[in-house]
Design a protein around this motif. Structure first.
Motif, short mmCIF file in Angstrom:
data_model
loop_
_atom_site.label_atom_id
_atom_site.label_comp_id
_atom_site.label_asym_id
_atom_site.label_seq_id
_atom_site.Cartn_x
_atom_site.Cartn_y
_atom_site.Cartn_z
N ARG A 1 9.20 28.50 55.05
CA ARG A 1 8.85 28.97 54.11
C ARG A 1 8.00 28.89 52.01
N TYR B 1 1.88 27.84 55.52
CA TYR B 1 2.25 28.92 55.52
C TYR B 1 1.93 30.32 54.68
N LYS B 2 1.88 29.35 53.88
CA LYS B 2 1.62 30.01 52.02
C LYS B 2 0.31 30.49 52.47
N MET C 1 -0.09 33.55 54.54
CA MET C 1 0.84 34.19 53.88
C MET C 1 -1.15 35.40 53.23
N GLN D 1 -3.45 36.82 54.74
CA GLN D 1 -2.67 38.08 54.87
C GLN D 1 -3.00 39.36 54.40
#
Length: 194
Positions: free
Chosen positions: A164, A181-182, A185, A188
Protein backbone atom coordinates in the motif's frame (compact mmCIF):
# COMPACT_ATOMS: atom_id res chain seq x y z
CA UNK A 1 14.95 -8.41 15.27
CA UNK A 2 17.35 -7.80 12.42
CA UNK A 3 17.32 -4.19 11.27
CA UNK A 4 15.91 -3.89 7.81
CA UNK A 5 16.40 -0.95 5.53
CA UNK A 6 14.71 0.92 2.77
CA UNK A 7 15.80 0.10 -0.74
CA UNK A 8 14.15 2.30 -3.33
CA UNK A 9 14.94 2.57 -7.04
CA UNK A 10 17.16 5.61 -6.44
CA UNK A 11 20.94 6.14 -6.31
CA UNK A 12 22.76 3.90 -3.85
CA UNK A 13 24.12 6.99 -2.08
CA UNK A 14 20.59 8.33 -1.59
CA UNK A 15 19.41 4.99 -0.15
CA UNK A 16 22.48 4.87 2.10
CA UNK A 17 21.72 8.33 3.49
CA UNK A 18 18.09 7.36 4.22
CA UNK A 19 19.31 4.30 6.09
CA UNK A 20 22.01 6.16 8.03
CA UNK A 21 20.22 9.41 8.84
CA UNK A 22 16.90 9.55 10.70
CA UNK A 23 16.56 13.19 9.64
CA UNK A 24 17.03 12.33 5.95
CA UNK A 25 14.37 9.61 6.25
CA UNK A 26 11.96 12.05 7.87
CA UNK A 27 12.65 14.73 5.25
CA UNK A 28 11.96 12.18 2.51
CA UNK A 29 8.60 11.45 4.12
CA UNK A 30 7.84 15.18 4.42
CA UNK A 31 8.48 15.61 0.70
CA UNK A 32 6.50 12.51 -0.30
CA UNK A 33 3.45 14.27 -1.66
CA UNK A 34 2.47 15.36 -5.14
CA UNK A 35 5.70 14.02 -6.63
CA UNK A 36 6.94 10.48 -7.37
CA UNK A 37 8.13 8.80 -4.18
CA UNK A 38 11.54 8.12 -5.76
CA UNK A 39 12.04 11.88 -6.17
CA UNK A 40 10.88 12.62 -2.62
CA UNK A 41 13.22 10.10 -1.01
CA UNK A 42 16.19 11.01 -3.25
CA UNK A 43 15.80 14.71 -2.33
CA UNK A 44 17.51 14.51 1.10
CA UNK A 45 20.70 13.30 -0.61
CA UNK A 46 20.42 16.05 -3.23
CA UNK A 47 19.92 18.60 -0.44
CA UNK A 48 23.07 17.36 1.30
CA UNK A 49 24.98 17.62 -1.98
CA UNK A 50 23.80 21.20 -2.51
CA UNK A 51 24.77 22.18 1.04
CA UNK A 52 28.12 20.40 0.79
CA UNK A 53 27.40 18.30 3.90
CA UNK A 54 24.66 16.35 5.60
CA UNK A 55 22.47 18.92 7.36
CA UNK A 56 21.16 18.62 10.88
CA UNK A 57 17.84 19.80 12.29
CA UNK A 58 19.39 22.83 14.03
CA UNK A 59 20.93 24.04 10.77
CA UNK A 60 17.74 23.64 8.76
CA UNK A 61 15.56 25.12 11.50
CA UNK A 62 17.63 28.30 11.57
CA UNK A 63 18.35 28.56 7.83
CA UNK A 64 17.41 31.81 6.10
CA UNK A 65 14.02 30.91 4.52
CA UNK A 66 14.78 32.64 1.21
CA UNK A 67 18.14 30.89 0.91
CA UNK A 68 16.58 27.51 1.71
CA UNK A 69 13.88 28.14 -0.91
CA UNK A 70 16.59 28.96 -3.45
CA UNK A 71 18.42 25.72 -2.62
CA UNK A 72 15.20 23.70 -2.97
CA UNK A 73 14.36 25.46 -6.24
CA UNK A 74 17.67 24.94 -8.07
CA UNK A 75 17.24 22.84 -11.18
CA UNK A 76 16.27 20.11 -10.87
CA UNK A 77 14.07 21.31 -8.03
CA UNK A 78 13.88 19.10 -4.94
CA UNK A 79 10.07 19.29 -5.13
CA UNK A 80 7.54 20.69 -7.55
CA UNK A 81 6.60 23.22 -4.83
CA UNK A 82 10.06 24.26 -3.63
CA UNK A 83 9.00 27.27 -1.55
CA UNK A 84 6.23 25.45 0.31
CA UNK A 85 8.31 22.34 0.89
CA UNK A 86 11.41 24.24 2.02
CA UNK A 87 9.15 25.96 4.57
CA UNK A 88 7.61 22.63 5.61
CA UNK A 89 11.01 20.98 6.12
CA UNK A 90 12.07 24.00 8.17
CA UNK A 91 8.89 23.80 10.30
CA UNK A 92 9.46 20.08 10.96
CA UNK A 93 13.09 20.75 11.93
CA UNK A 94 11.98 23.48 14.33
CA UNK A 95 9.68 20.97 16.06
CA UNK A 96 12.58 18.50 16.25
CA UNK A 97 14.77 21.16 17.86
CA UNK A 98 12.06 22.29 20.31
CA UNK A 99 10.85 18.83 21.39
CA UNK A 100 13.64 16.36 20.64
CA UNK A 101 16.90 18.36 20.91
CA UNK A 102 17.21 18.17 17.12
CA UNK A 103 17.42 14.36 17.14
CA UNK A 104 14.88 12.97 14.64
CA UNK A 105 15.36 9.43 15.98
CA UNK A 106 13.99 10.49 19.37
CA UNK A 107 10.66 11.06 17.64
CA UNK A 108 10.27 7.27 17.55
CA UNK A 109 12.87 5.84 19.91
CA UNK A 110 11.20 7.34 22.98
CA UNK A 111 7.59 6.49 22.07
CA UNK A 112 6.08 4.20 24.72
CA UNK A 113 3.77 2.40 22.29
CA UNK A 114 2.29 2.54 18.81
CA UNK A 115 -0.41 5.01 19.77
CA UNK A 116 2.15 7.46 21.18
CA UNK A 117 4.37 7.01 18.14
CA UNK A 118 1.47 7.81 15.82
CA UNK A 119 0.59 10.90 17.91
CA UNK A 120 4.18 12.15 17.87
CA UNK A 121 4.37 11.79 14.08
CA UNK A 122 0.91 13.32 13.57
CA UNK A 123 1.99 16.34 15.64
CA UNK A 124 4.57 17.24 12.98
CA UNK A 125 3.63 19.98 10.49
CA UNK A 126 2.11 18.49 7.34
CA UNK A 127 1.52 15.01 8.75
CA UNK A 128 -2.15 14.09 8.54
CA UNK A 129 -3.54 10.74 9.62
CA UNK A 130 -2.66 8.82 6.44
CA UNK A 131 0.90 10.19 6.12
CA UNK A 132 1.47 9.52 9.84
CA UNK A 133 0.24 5.94 9.54
CA UNK A 134 2.46 5.35 6.50
CA UNK A 135 5.50 6.65 8.39
CA UNK A 136 4.73 4.43 11.41
CA UNK A 137 4.45 1.48 9.00
CA UNK A 138 7.72 2.46 7.31
CA UNK A 139 9.51 2.59 10.66
CA UNK A 140 8.04 -0.74 11.75
CA UNK A 141 8.47 -2.70 8.53
CA UNK A 142 11.82 -1.39 7.32
CA UNK A 143 13.63 -0.19 10.45
CA UNK A 144 12.46 -2.49 13.22
CA UNK A 145 10.81 0.33 15.19
CA UNK A 146 8.04 -1.80 16.63
CA UNK A 147 6.66 -0.55 19.94
CA UNK A 148 3.60 -2.42 21.21
CA UNK A 149 0.62 -1.68 19.00
CA UNK A 150 2.56 -0.22 16.08
CA UNK A 151 0.69 -2.26 13.46
CA UNK A 152 -2.68 -1.16 14.85
CA UNK A 153 -1.50 2.47 14.95
CA UNK A 154 -0.41 2.20 11.31
CA UNK A 155 -3.86 0.94 10.29
CA UNK A 156 -3.99 -0.91 6.98
CA UNK A 157 -0.46 0.27 6.19
CA UNK A 158 0.83 -1.85 9.06
CA UNK A 159 -0.61 -5.10 7.73
CA UNK A 160 1.99 -7.74 6.94
CA UNK A 161 2.38 -8.62 3.25
CA UNK A 162 0.42 -5.58 2.07
CA UNK A 163 1.46 -3.39 -0.84
CA UNK A 164 0.00 0.00 0.00
CA UNK A 165 2.86 2.44 0.58
CA UNK A 166 6.57 3.15 0.57
CA UNK A 167 6.74 0.96 3.71
CA UNK A 168 6.13 -2.10 1.52
CA UNK A 169 8.72 -1.47 -1.20
CA UNK A 170 11.63 -3.88 -1.21
CA UNK A 171 12.16 -4.40 -4.95
CA UNK A 172 10.77 -3.60 -8.39
CA UNK A 173 7.86 -6.02 -8.07
CA UNK A 174 6.70 -4.58 -4.75
CA UNK A 175 7.02 -1.05 -6.18
CA UNK A 176 4.79 -2.10 -9.09
CA UNK A 177 2.21 -3.53 -6.69
CA UNK A 178 2.23 -0.38 -4.53
CA UNK A 179 1.69 1.75 -7.65
CA UNK A 180 -1.23 -0.48 -8.70
CA UNK A 181 -2.79 -0.11 -5.25
CA UNK A 182 -2.44 3.69 -5.33
CA UNK A 183 -3.93 3.85 -8.82
CA UNK A 184 -6.88 1.72 -7.73
CA UNK A 185 -7.45 3.91 -4.64
CA UNK A 186 -7.41 7.09 -6.76
CA UNK A 187 -9.90 5.56 -9.19
CA UNK A 188 -12.14 4.51 -6.28
CA UNK A 189 -12.03 7.98 -4.77
CA UNK A 190 -12.79 9.58 -8.13
CA UNK A 191 -15.72 7.20 -8.69
CA UNK A 192 -17.07 7.96 -5.20
CA UNK A 193 -17.09 11.69 -6.01
CA UNK A 194 -18.91 10.67 -9.19
Amino acid sequence: MERMTLSLPIDDEANALLNASPLALLIGMVLDQQIPLERAFAAPYDLAQRLGHEPDAYELASFDPDELTEIFGRKPALHRFPKAMAARVQEVCRVLVERYDGDAARLWSEAADGRELLKRVADLPGFGKQKSQIFVALLGKRYGVQPDGWREAAGGYGEADSHRSVADIVDGESLRRVREYKTAMKAQAKAAKG
